[in-house]
Design a protein around this motif. Structure first.
Motif, PDB file in Angstrom:
ATOM      1  N   VAL A   9      19.612  -3.706  34.054  1.00 54.91           N
ATOM      2  CA  VAL A   9      20.043  -2.306  34.069  1.00 54.91           C
ATOM      3  C   VAL A   9      21.465  -2.188  33.530  1.00 54.91           C
ATOM      4  O   VAL A   9      21.764  -1.293  32.733  1.00 54.91           O
ATOM      5  CB  VAL A   9      19.926  -1.712  35.492  1.00 54.91           C
ATOM      6  N   VAL A  10      22.338  -3.095  33.934  1.00 48.18           N
ATOM      7  CA  VAL A  10      23.715  -3.086  33.426  1.00 48.18           C
ATOM      8  C   VAL A  10      23.706  -3.290  31.909  1.00 48.18           C
ATOM      9  O   VAL A  10      24.407  -2.592  31.170  1.00 48.18           O
ATOM     10  CB  VAL A  10      24.576  -4.160  34.124  1.00 48.18           C
ATOM     11  N   HIS A  11      22.909  -4.228  31.436  1.00 49.32           N
ATOM     12  CA  HIS A  11      22.811  -4.475  29.993  1.00 49.32           C
ATOM     13  C   HIS A  11      22.346  -3.227  29.256  1.00 49.32           C
ATOM     14  O   HIS A  11      22.921  -2.843  28.234  1.00 49.32           O
ATOM     15  CB  HIS A  11      21.853  -5.638  29.724  1.00 49.32           C
ATOM     16  N   GLU A  12      21.326  -2.576  29.791  1.00 49.12           N
ATOM     17  CA  GLU A  12      20.797  -1.378  29.138  1.00 49.12           C
ATOM     18  C   GLU A  12      21.822  -0.244  29.158  1.00 49.12           C
ATOM     19  O   GLU A  12      21.949   0.497  28.178  1.00 49.12           O
ATOM     20  CB  GLU A  12      19.493  -0.940  29.795  1.00 49.12           C
ATOM     21  N   ALA A  13      22.560  -0.115  30.253  1.00 49.94           N
ATOM     22  CA  ALA A  13      23.605   0.911  30.325  1.00 49.94           C
ATOM     23  C   ALA A  13      24.656   0.654  29.257  1.00 49.94           C
ATOM     24  O   ALA A  13      25.137   1.591  28.606  1.00 49.94           O
ATOM     25  CB  ALA A  13      24.226   0.945  31.717  1.00 49.94           C
ATOM     26  N   TRP A  14      25.029  -0.598  29.075  1.00 52.16           N
ATOM     27  CA  TRP A  14      26.005  -0.959  28.036  1.00 52.16           C
ATOM     28  C   TRP A  14      25.455  -0.553  26.671  1.00 52.16           C
ATOM     29  O   TRP A  14      26.138   0.096  25.883  1.00 52.16           O
ATOM     30  CB  TRP A  14      26.268  -2.456  28.076  1.00 52.16           C
ATOM     31  N   GLU A  15      24.233  -0.970  26.394  1.00 49.87           N
ATOM     32  CA  GLU A  15      23.633  -0.689  25.090  1.00 49.87           C
ATOM     33  C   GLU A  15      23.469   0.809  24.847  1.00 49.87           C
ATOM     34  O   GLU A  15      23.700   1.281  23.741  1.00 49.87           O
ATOM     35  CB  GLU A  15      22.270  -1.386  24.978  1.00 49.87           C
ATOM     36  N   ALA A  16      23.056   1.536  25.867  1.00 52.11           N
ATOM     37  CA  ALA A  16      22.777   2.964  25.721  1.00 52.11           C
ATOM     38  C   ALA A  16      24.043   3.809  25.707  1.00 52.11           C
ATOM     39  O   ALA A  16      24.070   4.878  25.107  1.00 52.11           O
ATOM     40  CB  ALA A  16      21.860   3.427  26.854  1.00 52.11           C
ATOM     41  N   GLY A  17      25.066   3.342  26.404  1.00 52.39           N
ATOM     42  CA  GLY A  17      26.314   4.098  26.458  1.00 52.39           C
ATOM     43  C   GLY A  17      26.337   5.188  27.514  1.00 52.39           C
ATOM     44  O   GLY A  17      27.332   5.888  27.662  1.00 52.39           O
ATOM     45  N   SER A  18      25.228   5.334  28.250  1.00 51.29           N
ATOM     46  CA  SER A  18      25.192   6.304  29.340  1.00 51.29           C
ATOM     47  C   SER A  18      24.096   5.910  30.319  1.00 51.29           C
ATOM     48  O   SER A  18      23.121   5.261  29.942  1.00 51.29           O
ATOM     49  CB  SER A  18      24.937   7.725  28.828  1.00 51.29           C
ATOM     50  N   PHE A  19      24.267   6.339  31.564  1.00 57.05           N
ATOM     51  CA  PHE A  19      23.243   6.084  32.561  1.00 57.05           C
ATOM     52  C   PHE A  19      21.985   6.882  32.246  1.00 57.05           C
ATOM     53  O   PHE A  19      20.867   6.413  32.457  1.00 57.05           O
ATOM     54  CB  PHE A  19      23.744   6.426  33.963  1.00 57.05           C
ATOM     55  N   THR A  20      22.158   8.084  31.729  1.00 59.35           N
ATOM     56  CA  THR A  20      21.017   8.937  31.414  1.00 59.35           C
ATOM     57  C   THR A  20      20.141   8.304  30.342  1.00 59.35           C
ATOM     58  O   THR A  20      18.911   8.233  30.485  1.00 59.35           O
ATOM     59  CB  THR A  20      21.491  10.336  30.979  1.00 59.35           C
ATOM     60  N   ALA A  24      16.308   6.639  30.602  1.00 64.94           N
ATOM     61  CA  ALA A  24      15.197   7.027  29.733  1.00 64.94           C
ATOM     62  C   ALA A  24      14.562   5.795  29.089  1.00 64.94           C
ATOM     63  O   ALA A  24      13.332   5.680  29.027  1.00 64.94           O
ATOM     64  CB  ALA A  24      15.678   8.007  28.661  1.00 64.94           C
ATOM     65  N   ARG A  25      15.378   4.869  28.642  1.00 63.22           N
ATOM     66  CA  ARG A  25      14.870   3.646  28.017  1.00 63.22           C
ATOM     67  C   ARG A  25      14.105   2.781  29.004  1.00 63.22           C
ATOM     68  O   ARG A  25      13.139   2.114  28.637  1.00 63.22           O
ATOM     69  CB  ARG A  25      16.016   2.837  27.423  1.00 63.22           C
ATOM     70  N   LEU A  26      14.563   2.767  30.248  1.00 63.36           N
ATOM     71  CA  LEU A  26      13.948   1.929  31.272  1.00 63.36           C
ATOM     72  C   LEU A  26      12.794   2.615  32.003  1.00 63.36           C
ATOM     73  O   LEU A  26      12.073   1.974  32.764  1.00 63.36           O
ATOM     74  CB  LEU A  26      15.003   1.501  32.295  1.00 63.36           C
ATOM     75  N   GLY A  27      12.654   3.920  31.804  1.00 63.81           N
ATOM     76  CA  GLY A  27      11.591   4.657  32.463  1.00 63.81           C
ATOM     77  C   GLY A  27      11.826   4.884  33.948  1.00 63.81           C
ATOM     78  O   GLY A  27      10.887   4.917  34.735  1.00 63.81           O
ATOM     79  N   VAL A  28      13.106   5.031  34.314  1.00 66.60           N
ATOM     80  CA  VAL A  28      13.479   5.304  35.704  1.00 66.60           C
ATOM     81  C   VAL A  28      14.414   6.505  35.714  1.00 66.60           C
ATOM     82  O   VAL A  28      14.823   6.998  34.669  1.00 66.60           O
ATOM     83  CB  VAL A  28      14.167   4.085  36.372  1.00 66.60           C
ATOM     84  N   GLY A  29      14.772   6.964  36.892  1.00 67.41           N
ATOM     85  CA  GLY A  29      15.687   8.083  37.003  1.00 67.41           C
ATOM     86  C   GLY A  29      17.135   7.669  36.787  1.00 67.41           C
ATOM     87  O   GLY A  29      17.504   6.515  37.025  1.00 67.41           O
ATOM     88  N   GLN A  30      17.935   8.632  36.352  1.00 61.53           N
ATOM     89  CA  GLN A  30      19.361   8.376  36.129  1.00 61.53           C
ATOM     90  C   GLN A  30      20.035   7.923  37.407  1.00 61.53           C
ATOM     91  O   GLN A  30      20.889   7.034  37.396  1.00 61.53           O
ATOM     92  CB  GLN A  30      20.029   9.632  35.557  1.00 61.53           C
ATOM     93  N   ALA A  31      19.649   8.507  38.538  1.00 59.84           N
ATOM     94  CA  ALA A  31      20.253   8.128  39.819  1.00 59.84           C
ATOM     95  C   ALA A  31      19.966   6.671  40.157  1.00 59.84           C
ATOM     96  O   ALA A  31      20.811   5.980  40.742  1.00 59.84           O
ATOM     97  CB  ALA A  31      19.747   9.037  40.929  1.00 59.84           C
ATOM     98  N   VAL A  33      19.598   4.167  37.970  1.00 60.42           N
ATOM     99  CA  VAL A  33      20.494   3.353  37.146  1.00 60.42           C
ATOM    100  C   VAL A  33      21.898   3.384  37.739  1.00 60.42           C
ATOM    101  O   VAL A  33      22.525   2.330  37.915  1.00 60.42           O
ATOM    102  CB  VAL A  33      20.490   3.832  35.682  1.00 60.42           C
ATOM    103  N   SER A  34      22.388   4.557  38.049  1.00 58.29           N
ATOM    104  CA  SER A  34      23.727   4.696  38.607  1.00 58.29           C
ATOM    105  C   SER A  34      23.868   3.909  39.905  1.00 58.29           C
ATOM    106  O   SER A  34      24.848   3.192  40.119  1.00 58.29           O
ATOM    107  CB  SER A  34      24.026   6.177  38.844  1.00 58.29           C
ATOM    108  N   ARG A  35      22.877   4.029  40.771  1.00 59.36           N
ATOM    109  CA  ARG A  35      22.905   3.343  42.066  1.00 59.36           C
ATOM    110  C   ARG A  35      22.890   1.812  41.896  1.00 59.36           C
ATOM    111  O   ARG A  35      23.615   1.089  42.568  1.00 59.36           O
ATOM    112  CB  ARG A  35      21.716   3.798  42.915  1.00 59.36           C
ATOM    113  N   ARG A  36      22.079   1.326  40.987  1.00 58.07           N
ATOM    114  CA  ARG A  36      21.974  -0.124  40.796  1.00 58.07           C
ATOM    115  C   ARG A  36      23.242  -0.701  40.187  1.00 58.07           C
ATOM    116  O   ARG A  36      23.682  -1.787  40.561  1.00 58.07           O
ATOM    117  CB  ARG A  36      20.737  -0.446  39.976  1.00 58.07           C
ATOM    118  N   VAL A  37      23.847   0.021  39.257  1.00 54.04           N
ATOM    119  CA  VAL A  37      25.125  -0.425  38.696  1.00 54.04           C
ATOM    120  C   VAL A  37      26.189  -0.407  39.789  1.00 54.04           C
ATOM    121  O   VAL A  37      26.951  -1.362  39.940  1.00 54.04           O
ATOM    122  CB  VAL A  37      25.541   0.425  37.474  1.00 54.04           C
TER     123      VAL A  37
END
Length: 80
Positions: A9-20, A24-31, A33-37
């Motif tokens: 999730v951290v890697h994807e956030a880095w690549e995507a540049g946003s939690f949102t 979307a890329r991971l197929g989960v909610g923004q919250a 991603v934010s919570r896991r980071v």
């Protein structure tokens, strides 16, 4: 011990540049991603991203983790 997918999730956030976008890329909610980071940041005792309205900016700690994040992603890709 942290779930290996939290690092993904951290890697994807880095690549995507946003939690949102990461969500979307991971197929989960923004919250999610934010919570896991945030959970990893709390465990590590450092921020991995500075949060701005324009997106995420990786911190120095995140830059130090970058090679490891890339290795986790490569291992996950190889396993698939």
């Amino acid at each position: 011990m942290d779930d290996w997918s939290d690092w993904q999730v951290v890697h994807e956030a880095w690549e995507a540049g946003s939690f949102t976008e990461a969500a979307a890329r991971l197929g989960v909610g923004q919250a999610t991603v934010s919570r896991r980071v945030a959970r990893l940041e709390e465990r590590l005792g450092v921020a991995l991203f500075d949060r701005h309205q324009s997106g995420l900016v990786p911190t120095e700690a995140a830059h130090r983790l970058r090679p490891h994040l890339q290795a986790i992603r490569a291992a996950a890709d190889g396993a698939e």
